[in-house]
Scaffold this motif. Sequence first.
Motif, PDB file in Angstrom:
ATOM      1  N   LEU A   1       0.832  -1.193   0.000  1.00 38.81           N
ATOM      2  CA  LEU A   1       0.000   0.000   0.000  1.00 38.81           C
ATOM      3  C   LEU A   1       0.873   1.252   0.000  1.00 38.81           C
ATOM      4  O   LEU A   1       2.049   1.218   0.392  1.00 38.81           O
ATOM      5  N   LYS A   2       0.285   2.330  -0.455  1.00 38.83           N
ATOM      6  CA  LYS A   2       0.999   3.603  -0.485  1.00 38.83           C
ATOM      7  C   LYS A   2       1.336   4.032   0.934  1.00 38.83           C
ATOM      8  O   LYS A   2       0.487   4.004   1.828  1.00 38.83           O
ATOM      9  N   SER A   3       2.586   4.446   1.094  1.00 40.62           N
ATOM     10  CA  SER A   3       3.029   4.874   2.422  1.00 40.62           C
ATOM     11  C   SER A   3       4.175   5.857   2.260  1.00 40.62           C
ATOM     12  O   SER A   3       5.096   5.637   1.450  1.00 40.62           O
ATOM     13  N   GLU A   4       4.143   6.929   3.034  1.00 41.60           N
ATOM     14  CA  GLU A   4       5.220   7.910   3.008  1.00 41.60           C
ATOM     15  C   GLU A   4       6.403   7.491   3.857  1.00 41.60           C
ATOM     16  O   GLU A   4       7.462   8.115   3.815  1.00 41.60           O
ATOM     17  N   ALA A   5       6.224   6.410   4.630  1.00 42.66           N
ATOM     18  CA  ALA A   5       7.309   5.947   5.496  1.00 42.66           C
ATOM     19  C   ALA A   5       8.317   5.093   4.755  1.00 42.66           C
ATOM     20  O   ALA A   5       9.335   4.706   5.329  1.00 42.66           O
ATOM     21  N   SER A   6       8.083   4.802   3.504  1.00 39.14           N
ATOM     22  CA  SER A   6       8.970   3.940   2.732  1.00 39.14           C
ATOM     23  C   SER A   6       9.617   4.737   1.617  1.00 39.14           C
ATOM     24  O   SER A   6       9.014   5.657   1.048  1.00 39.14           O
ATOM     25  N   MET A   7      10.863   4.390   1.295  1.00 42.44           N
ATOM     26  CA  MET A   7      11.587   5.070   0.225  1.00 42.44           C
ATOM     27  C   MET A   7      10.931   4.819  -1.131  1.00 42.44           C
ATOM     28  O   MET A   7      10.913   5.690  -1.994  1.00 42.44           O
ATOM     29  N   SER A   8      10.388   3.650  -1.324  1.00 45.82           N
ATOM     30  CA  SER A   8       9.766   3.312  -2.604  1.00 45.82           C
ATOM     31  C   SER A   8       8.347   3.820  -2.726  1.00 45.82           C
ATOM     32  O   SER A   8       7.752   3.736  -3.808  1.00 45.82           O
ATOM     33  N   LEU A  63      -3.831  -3.122  -5.259  1.00 40.51           N
ATOM     34  CA  LEU A  63      -4.016  -2.668  -6.632  1.00 40.51           C
ATOM     35  C   LEU A  63      -3.588  -1.206  -6.730  1.00 40.51           C
ATOM     36  O   LEU A  63      -4.253  -0.322  -6.170  1.00 40.51           O
ATOM     37  N   ASP A  64      -2.447  -0.983  -7.376  1.00 41.53           N
ATOM     38  CA  ASP A  64      -1.969   0.375  -7.621  1.00 41.53           C
ATOM     39  C   ASP A  64      -1.835   1.154  -6.317  1.00 41.53           C
ATOM     40  O   ASP A  64      -2.222   2.322  -6.212  1.00 41.53           O
ATOM     41  N   GLY A  65      -1.300   0.507  -5.276  1.00 39.38           N
ATOM     42  CA  GLY A  65      -1.106   1.153  -3.987  1.00 39.38           C
ATOM     43  C   GLY A  65      -2.341   1.217  -3.129  1.00 39.38           C
ATOM     44  O   GLY A  65      -2.277   1.717  -1.993  1.00 39.38           O
TER      45      GLY A  65
END
Length: 1451
Positions: A1116-1123, A1186-1188
């Motif tokens: 899932l989309k997350s701002e805590a990850s570099m990717s 699906l797409d984050g």
Amino acid sequence: MMISRPARFTVRILNPFSSYHKESQRPTGVDESCALNFYDDGEQNLAVAAGNMLSVYRIRSSVDEAGNHFDRFELCDEFELWGIVVCMTRLRLAGSVRDSLLLSIEESKCVIVEYEPDTGSLSTISMHFFQDEDLRRGFRKLSSMALARVDGFNRCAAVLVYGSYLAVLPFRRSTERDLSGQRHQAVFYENSGFIANMIDLQSLPVKIASVLDFQFLEGYNDPTILLLYEALPTWTGRVTERQDTCGMVALSINLIDETHPVIWQMAGLPFPNPYSSALFPIPKPLGGSLLFATNSLIYLDQSVPPYGVALNSLPLGCTNFALKTQDVAPLNLQNCKACMLSDDSICVSLESGDVYIITLKKDSLNNVRRFYLDQVASSVIPTTLSKLSDNLIFLGSRLGNSLLLRYKCKENSKKSSTSLENGEKDGVEIENKEEEKNELNFEIEKSSENGSPENKRKKMRYYGDEIFNLDVNTSYDFETMDNLSNIGPCGPVELIHTANHNDNYDHVGSDARDRNIDVCVLSGKDKTGFGSITVLHKSVRPSIASQFPFPMNFSDMWTLRRSEEETHSLLVMTKKDQTMVFQTGAILEELKKEECGLATNAKTIFCATIGNGKYIVQVLPRAVVLVDMDTQETIQNKPFDLSGQIIQVACDPYVVILASKGTIISLVLFENSDGTAMLKTSTAPECKNQDDPEKKIMHISLLKDTEGHFVLAKGRPDKVRNQETKETKTSEKKEKQSEASAAQHGEEENREEFHLDFNTILTAEEEDELLYGDLEDPTADSVFLNETAEGGEFEEFIDEDAKDRHWLFLTRANGSLEIYSLPDCLLRFGDRNFANAPRILETSRFEGSEGRRVDVLDVQEMNVFNMGPSSLPYIVVMIGDQLMIYRFRATLNRFQTESPVLSGRFIKLQDKTKLLRRIPGVHDESSKTKNRNNKIMRQFMNISDHNGIFLGGAYPTWIFCGQNGRLNIHSMWQEGFVNAFTPFDNEKCADGFLYFRHSTKTLTVANLQPFLKYDADWPFKKIKLNYTPCFSSYDLEQKVLTVCGSRSEKIEMLPKINAEGHKEYEDLPEVQNVETQLFPQFFVEMFSPASWEVIPNSRIEMDAHEHILCCRSVYLKSEASMSGRKQYIAIGTSNICGEDFQSRGRLILLEVIDVVPEPGKPLTRYKYKTVFDASQRGPVSAVDSLDGALIAAIGQKVFIHAFQDDNLRATGFVDTQLYTHATHCFKNYALVGDIQQGITLLRHQGERNCISQISRARRAGEVTAVGILLDGNQVGLVSTDMQRNLQVYMYKPDQKESNGGKQLVRQADINLGKRVISIWNSLGRQNDTFTKVALTENDARHVTFYAGLDGSIGDIVPVSEKVFRRLEMLQTLVQSHLPHYGGLNPREYRYCTNEYRDLENAAKNIIDGDLLERFNGLSFTEQTDLSRKIGVTREALLDDMMDVQRTKNLF
């Protein structure tokens, strides 16, 4: 929710998919089994059907020094059938010396097959095809199976056709006998040949809605069939309203008049067992049949009233049938399996895995008065149960390992009493015992039951005192002898990092990242030890202990050990002009010539120990050196002038040397009276016309026949028929055959005599012979006669020195194979067609031409090894670029000879033929190191308790011989070119091996990975669990595996939903004499794949009656990850509270975090963190990312959730059909599968926060799994269904068939022959492992793998259009050119099926690799002929197959 118009698929597919399908792991779950004399009456065999595979085993018995008896499986033959075997039984046709098999194939096909000794394969006796629309009566979906039964006296067989017809196949004795005595003709009563007598069950005087089971009864003059039918359809939930709907009717089959009068019928029987065999015939003298109903047990016989008992309290109020009651431990006979142990004892294995012995106790009038049940074991959940001779039982299973059990019958010392106070109750008694039984976990508890005095008096009034003497005076003990491994049923699959991690395979350029990845499969049921995690990989991955770099390459090496030591003490390595000798220990220490006695200034051709390890023999190019192993002194240095040494073989005490001009010198070790040893020249085969290049000897190999398989004979008139028993009189042979047959059937002597004499309806001549003279034994074989065909006397020859005889194998330049016996060096076997790779190698009675055929390839290497539990001789040969294996089979010679010759032939194992072709036009420096001086084949013994052969060279390959004798071939291609290999046992590397890599010039010391079983198509290891594993999820960052499972717990409270929507519990009403009701308690826990230990305190329990329906890793989309993506574990649940309450579930997000571990517990560093947990309005049946975003199937809708601030927010949904349970997401598209309505393609538009349906499949089906098939920029949508189909769809809105893009276009389909619920993808091989040449055609080409419920694993590889057209034409030719077992058609087997009428034609476009593999097993002449018919060369076809093999050489 925002609704958008369907958009076209961004990845467009322009051409139809062309793919190649191959099954790489054969089915392991056992469906059917049968005990029979498959080869002859001298031994009993076990035939096992697993999917479309038919395997034949023999039971090998042995006794150790302590007197313990051991029985082991030994694989004899395997046959691949083009159909699923649903029923299998044995029969004996008149005039035959072996049993035949009646196989019932899915969709109402029936074949009778028999072993053919002349060809070493199955011969088809008869074929029967009942797939007729008129017989289906208009039905498309039929639940009845094609049951097949054989009359006990082999007079006829019967097959149930579509549940409405009974096909009777009559047999009769053949009046003419074949002169060879090896074959017979199966003659039927019908003048027209193989036409069966069809009985319309609807025409019987009883109303039959469906046939549940039928059996042949014994004790009748004519064949008598007992039918168990259902007059009115019902099911378990309606037995209280519609009771006693079953009945039975007995038909007397008149085979001559083709009539079937009803002689006995009974109605009003209780609800039976609808999913397995419910009738069990009882042999004479008791006769009759047992009816295994779900909750009752009934004995039926025409001459006595029925007798039945209720096994629990459920039948009370549900039947009017007179059942006796009992108040001891309740039972349930649902899906039970049974076999007969004696005339009155039956072994029954229940659905729970408990094993019971049912003893039928009768009175003086032969009436059954009591059933005595004794629980003796707790085992696997059974699918088949077969009785073998010598007190053995085979218990086959789909959910666990199939077991071979030995039982012991012992007398009870306790005597019964006839007093009223200590009498026993009539009815059923259950006695439990308690005892530990190795892996079966046998649990047995002793108990006793006393009846009331009032019951005793009533029984005495009606039956007398004799009823109280019906005590059981025997008991049974069971012990596990052997097992057949099963990895099925394969559930969800995850790719995980291997515990044996190798850093050399991590970087992208190595193209070997899959070598650090294992396939993790969940399987099994929640019985102790049967639920398991199975870890698999396809190739051999050595566990490297150390590596030693060298400045140069070595061509060969050997390890030597002293006679009194168990470890190797010397290592000899050789190169072009030098030999190095090392002392092995903690380190490798090089020895000089004066320290070891071996020559070091020249190349070593061969080195080994002889004389039981006392001496070392070293063969140099022009000399032979003999060294004392203890003193390291040179004893003898014998020079030879042979123009260079080519190849040699040492087999204690012989040393055979082959020169470059084809000259053979044989040396034998001789010890003088003073204790000195030396090598002396002995007799060697003559070198015919050394100047003739066609007669030149090319390869030699020596074999010591330790078990005496090679027996000399003079042809058919001799009495040497069996290599194990060498009786010299015909009467002794017949007596042995009769005893073996009687032991197999478990019958008394008088019944066996009756079976031999009256097994068929006699003709007039046979009746006269029976009345007025002796009836000839139909099993007599003319091969036992001691006279020749001309009537003259033939001199008898008996080979008494077969054991431990030495044999010399050699090949000549003209492609012939010759076998000589040593030390007399006489020619005993010769085949002039060896280089053509025929299926059978046998001695020809005609000399023929000795010239070489132009189209025959060169023999690269030939070796002979003893392998398997019986030490069978195998010829392993490399001809051209194909590895072939021949297995010896002892048979009678077809013709008469003046001198004794080898009695037998070699049969090619066609499924073990391996292609090892290099890329055309690419050469490598390492290829020059291969010459005739060093052999690339090396036999190994006891490498990590495994035996077999290692094949070095460009594509290193292991050939493992399992404990049951099955050969399994595994690659080790990632190591590159391997120059040399040798076993190595050292204190630093116990039971390991050494190999020298050409590319890195390193000597590697390694072991096989521990706890891994290599005697399977995919090496695997099992981690046993005490529960049922359901789902799994692997965390890539923390490298831990999450497993969702369930355990069975007793139901004490019933849940319900109150008005506020909360769950409440109420007490479960207590019901007496009913089995304990269980429910699955679900939970989640974490494993560490490094040690496969459970992470402490990681288990999360679900609420009671809350089921986990799905679990998957989501990104899932997350701002805590570099990717910008972060991995979570999504879990969907459902609360099962009964049909009166709406099902609601939960959606849970878990994260695996790393914390400070507890002292002394390093695994406690991993913890679960609950990120999101919320109730939903329906059951959550599928989740994926699906797409984050998170996509979840909730009820009849598919929702898309946005993840932000540790919270899930639904942003859109789309209505689906019934129940979505399978999803596969790629980019911003999702492929979802419905349980009834097929597959649907969805698209997510992140900028508009919506999800919409693009297209769906036209065909509705019960989808089991979905996936994708990738080939560059082409994407195929894959789905599997309950009809075992695999279909590939594409989104093609430009085509007319797509209806404007609303419907997916089917482009390829195939019937897999198994149900699949797991599909995964992996990138295909990008570089050749040997030459490192880039495989440009594999760019972005993925291999799609699947795992079936029968334990099989297969793969589908996209291929180019050119390759597909070639292989498709070859497939068509192979279908018509080669004979198929049982006449089954591979094209019809692979045809896509559907329960409902489909207006869409089959697309096909998938090559059947299992069928094309048979092309590799053909002789070179046959391969050339087939290739010419399609206009291409043989080499081009093999190159195409090798390219496919390189592409999918993964894991």
